[in-house]
Design an enzyme around this catalytic site. Structure first.
Site, PDB file in Angstrom:
ATOM      1  N   TYR A 143       0.830  -1.210   0.000  1.00  0.00           N
ATOM      2  CA  TYR A 143       0.000   0.000   0.000  1.00  0.00           C
ATOM      3  C   TYR A 143       0.865   1.261   0.000  1.00  0.00           C
ATOM      4  O   TYR A 143       0.443   2.300  -0.495  1.00  0.00           O
ATOM      5  CB  TYR A 143      -0.887   0.037   1.250  1.00  0.00           C
ATOM      6  CG  TYR A 143      -2.190  -0.707   1.158  1.00  0.00           C
ATOM      7  CD1 TYR A 143      -2.231  -2.051   0.830  1.00  0.00           C
ATOM      8  CD2 TYR A 143      -3.389  -0.065   1.441  1.00  0.00           C
ATOM      9  CE1 TYR A 143      -3.433  -2.739   0.783  1.00  0.00           C
ATOM     10  CE2 TYR A 143      -4.593  -0.739   1.396  1.00  0.00           C
ATOM     11  CZ  TYR A 143      -4.608  -2.076   1.060  1.00  0.00           C
ATOM     12  OH  TYR A 143      -5.795  -2.745   1.019  1.00  0.00           O
ATOM     13  N   LYS A 192       3.452 -15.166   2.580  1.00  0.00           N
ATOM     14  CA  LYS A 192       3.581 -15.930   1.337  1.00  0.00           C
ATOM     15  C   LYS A 192       5.074 -16.185   1.155  1.00  0.00           C
ATOM     16  O   LYS A 192       5.689 -15.803   0.151  1.00  0.00           O
ATOM     17  CB  LYS A 192       2.960 -15.117   0.180  1.00  0.00           C
ATOM     18  CG  LYS A 192       2.864 -15.862  -1.140  1.00  0.00           C
ATOM     19  CD  LYS A 192       1.835 -16.971  -1.152  1.00  0.00           C
ATOM     20  CE  LYS A 192       1.888 -17.721  -2.469  1.00  0.00           C
ATOM     21  NZ  LYS A 192       1.103 -18.978  -2.451  1.00  0.00           N
ATOM     22  N   ASP A 224      -2.666 -18.265   1.049  1.00  0.00           N
ATOM     23  CA  ASP A 224      -3.685 -19.009   0.295  1.00  0.00           C
ATOM     24  C   ASP A 224      -4.295 -20.100   1.185  1.00  0.00           C
ATOM     25  O   ASP A 224      -5.508 -20.300   1.222  1.00  0.00           O
ATOM     26  CB  ASP A 224      -3.123 -19.586  -1.022  1.00  0.00           C
ATOM     27  CG  ASP A 224      -1.782 -20.276  -0.866  1.00  0.00           C
ATOM     28  OD1 ASP A 224      -1.178 -20.205   0.233  1.00  0.00           O
ATOM     29  OD2 ASP A 224      -1.313 -20.906  -1.842  1.00  0.00           O
ATOM     30  N   ASP A 248      -6.117  -6.956   4.678  1.00  0.00           N
ATOM     31  CA  ASP A 248      -7.290  -6.359   4.037  1.00  0.00           C
ATOM     32  C   ASP A 248      -8.210  -7.466   3.514  1.00  0.00           C
ATOM     33  O   ASP A 248      -9.418  -7.469   3.756  1.00  0.00           O
ATOM     34  CB  ASP A 248      -6.826  -5.452   2.889  1.00  0.00           C
ATOM     35  CG  ASP A 248      -7.993  -4.846   2.141  1.00  0.00           C
ATOM     36  OD1 ASP A 248      -8.932  -4.376   2.799  1.00  0.00           O
ATOM     37  OD2 ASP A 248      -7.973  -4.860   0.890  1.00  0.00           O
ATOM     38  N   ASP A 252     -12.030  -9.145   5.338  1.00  0.00           N
ATOM     39  CA  ASP A 252     -13.348  -9.205   4.685  1.00  0.00           C
ATOM     40  C   ASP A 252     -13.883 -10.634   4.733  1.00  0.00           C
ATOM     41  O   ASP A 252     -15.068 -10.867   4.989  1.00  0.00           O
ATOM     42  CB  ASP A 252     -13.265  -8.772   3.205  1.00  0.00           C
ATOM     43  CG  ASP A 252     -13.530  -7.282   3.022  1.00  0.00           C
ATOM     44  OD1 ASP A 252     -13.300  -6.518   3.979  1.00  0.00           O
ATOM     45  OD2 ASP A 252     -13.950  -6.890   1.908  1.00  0.00           O
TER      46      ASP A 252
HETATM   47  C1  IPM Z   1     -10.197  -1.350   4.512  1.00  0.00           C
HETATM   48  C2  IPM Z   1     -10.505  -0.796   3.163  1.00  0.00           C
HETATM   49  C3  IPM Z   1      -9.367   0.129   2.743  1.00  0.00           C
HETATM   50  C4  IPM Z   1      -8.094  -0.678   2.705  1.00  0.00           C
HETATM   51  C5  IPM Z   1      -9.588   0.872   1.415  1.00  0.00           C
HETATM   52  C6  IPM Z   1     -10.914   1.587   1.368  1.00  0.00           C
HETATM   53  C7  IPM Z   1      -8.451   1.807   1.114  1.00  0.00           C
HETATM   54  O1  IPM Z   1     -10.712  -1.808   2.254  1.00  0.00           O
HETATM   55  O2  IPM Z   1     -10.010  -0.549   5.459  1.00  0.00           O
HETATM   56  O3  IPM Z   1     -10.158  -2.572   4.653  1.00  0.00           O
HETATM   57  O4  IPM Z   1      -7.810  -1.352   1.702  1.00  0.00           O
HETATM   58  O5  IPM Z   1      -7.349  -0.659   3.685  1.00  0.00           O
HETATM   59 MG    MG Z   2     -10.785  -3.749   3.125  1.00  0.00          MG
END
Ligand code: IPM
Ligand code: MG
Length: 378
Positions: A143, A192, A224, A248, A252
């Protein structure tokens, strides 16, 4: 009894709707426990772009620093998709993380028993429960490495560089080891290392550090495999330590296993007790303004704010317990409602949580849910 100053960044999409409910909950905590919270509203992201022509107004970082903590809704939306990478609302999020030194992102994924029907994985695979904490490095890695476009061998190409220094790995690993010490003492470092040099370095540094935490069981897992294990047997995980991008993605995935992205809070911490708190989900532009967004992730983020930045553990426990009580009472926003069952809107969900905030101690309804100790980043 204290007075606390909180910088509030509602942001875009559903941001202002969910933040409003979290502030109501904080006010109720204030009334119940005798604290006072003052809020300074700041613009960031697309809302700031529309108002002042930039997603990241210059005074954002200095103003936030004058406060005890920051509560953020979400930023971004299709309305600002035409902006260049450097101008986008998401870039503002990266800038605030970097500017405030928020290198440690804690993303707890807790499966509330009452929501087990919303879990997309068969109950026998989830086991007794799922209660894991993702410790994601937040101000380094791909990032924040060099990005660019250039002429390459086959014409135009683009690149993003993954880079980690020993200092960056050490400080986030320390957070993960210490978090593990307050929990079930099981740490999985995800990388990884079969392909990436940064991962091999990461693994070496984390392994060296494990000598300082003999009580913590450390293992390493390729990303993975970790993605697969999360859906296969999520209850095997206690604390997951990982890099910015892997964190990240895995967060999710973990949130969905708990039933909904709308349930997952997060804390982004700097050294000391300062932090920024936001739901792990995004700005959900498709449902913005409809009053149906689930405010629980933001309310739980406010609970993390109480716990980690203000050291108000009993107050945080009261918020967590109120959320559990709401879910046990069958109150659901549409994202977590069972098909065909009724659901409530954002404001009613906030109200239902407020009504269940009760004072300690002895009241068993207010017993600690997480038993998480507060720790400061040294
Ligand atoms: C998160 C989001 C952010 C990230 C984006 C919106 C930049 O997905 O906080 O998980 O990738 O960190
Ligand atoms: Mg995210």
């Amino acid at each position: 009894m204290g007075t606390y100053r909180i910088a509030v960044i509602p942001g875009d999409g559903i941001g202002s709707e969910i933040v409003a409910e979290a502030l109501k909950v904080l006010d109720k905590v204030g009334q119940t426990f005798g604290h006072s919270f003052t809020y300074t509203q700041l613009l960031m992201g697309g809302a700031a772009y529309d108002a002042v022509g930039t997603c990241f107004p210059e005074d954002t970082v200095p103003v936030c620093r004058e406060h005890d903590a920051v509560l953020l809704g979400a930023v971004g939306g299709p309305r600002w998709d035409h902006l260049s990478g450097a101008e986008r609302p998401e870039k503002a999020l990266l800038k605030i993380r970097e500017g405030l030194g928020l290198y440690a992102n804690l993303r707890p994924a807790l499966m509330h028993r009452a929501l087990s029907a919303a879990c997309p994985i068969k109950q026998e695979h989830v086991g007794d429960s799922m209660d894991l904490l993702i410790v994601r490095e937040l101000t380094g890695g791909i990032y924040f490495g060099e990005h660019g476009w250039r002429e390459g061998r086959y014409g135009q190409e683009a690149y993003d560089v993954e880079r980690y220094s020993e200092m960056e790995i050490r400080r986030i690993a320390k957070v993960a080891f210490e978090a593990a010490m307050t929990r079930r003492k099981n740490l999985v470092s995800v990388d990884k290392a079969n392909v990436l040099e940064t991962s091999r370095f990461w693994r070496r540094v984390v392994t060296e550090m494990s000598a300082g935490y003999p009580e913590v069981t450390l293992s390493h897992m390729y990303v993975d495999n970790a993605a697969m294990q999360l859906v296969h047997r999520p209850s095997q995980f206690d604390v997951i330590l990982t890099s910015n991008m892997f964190g990240d993605i895995l967060s999710d995935e973990a949130s969905m296993i708990t039933g909904s992205l709308g349930m997952l809070p997060s804390a982004s911490l700097a050294d000391g007790s300062f932090g920024l708190y936001e739901p792990s989900h995004g700005s959900a532009p498709d449902i913005a303004g409809k009053g149906i967004a689930n405010p629980l992730a933001t309310i739980l983020s406010a609970s993390m704010l109480l716990r980690y930045s203000l050291g108000l553990n009993a107050e945080a426990d009261a918020v967590d317990a109120a959320v559990t009580a709401v879910l046990d009472a069958g109150i659901r926003t549409c994202d977590i409602a069972e098909p065909g069952k009724p659901s409530v809107g954002t404001a009613d969900m906030g109200k239902a949580v407020c009504e269940r905030i009760c004072p300690p101690p002895s009241d068993t309804k207010c017993a600690s849910l997480h038993g998480e100790a507060r720790f400061c980043l040294a």
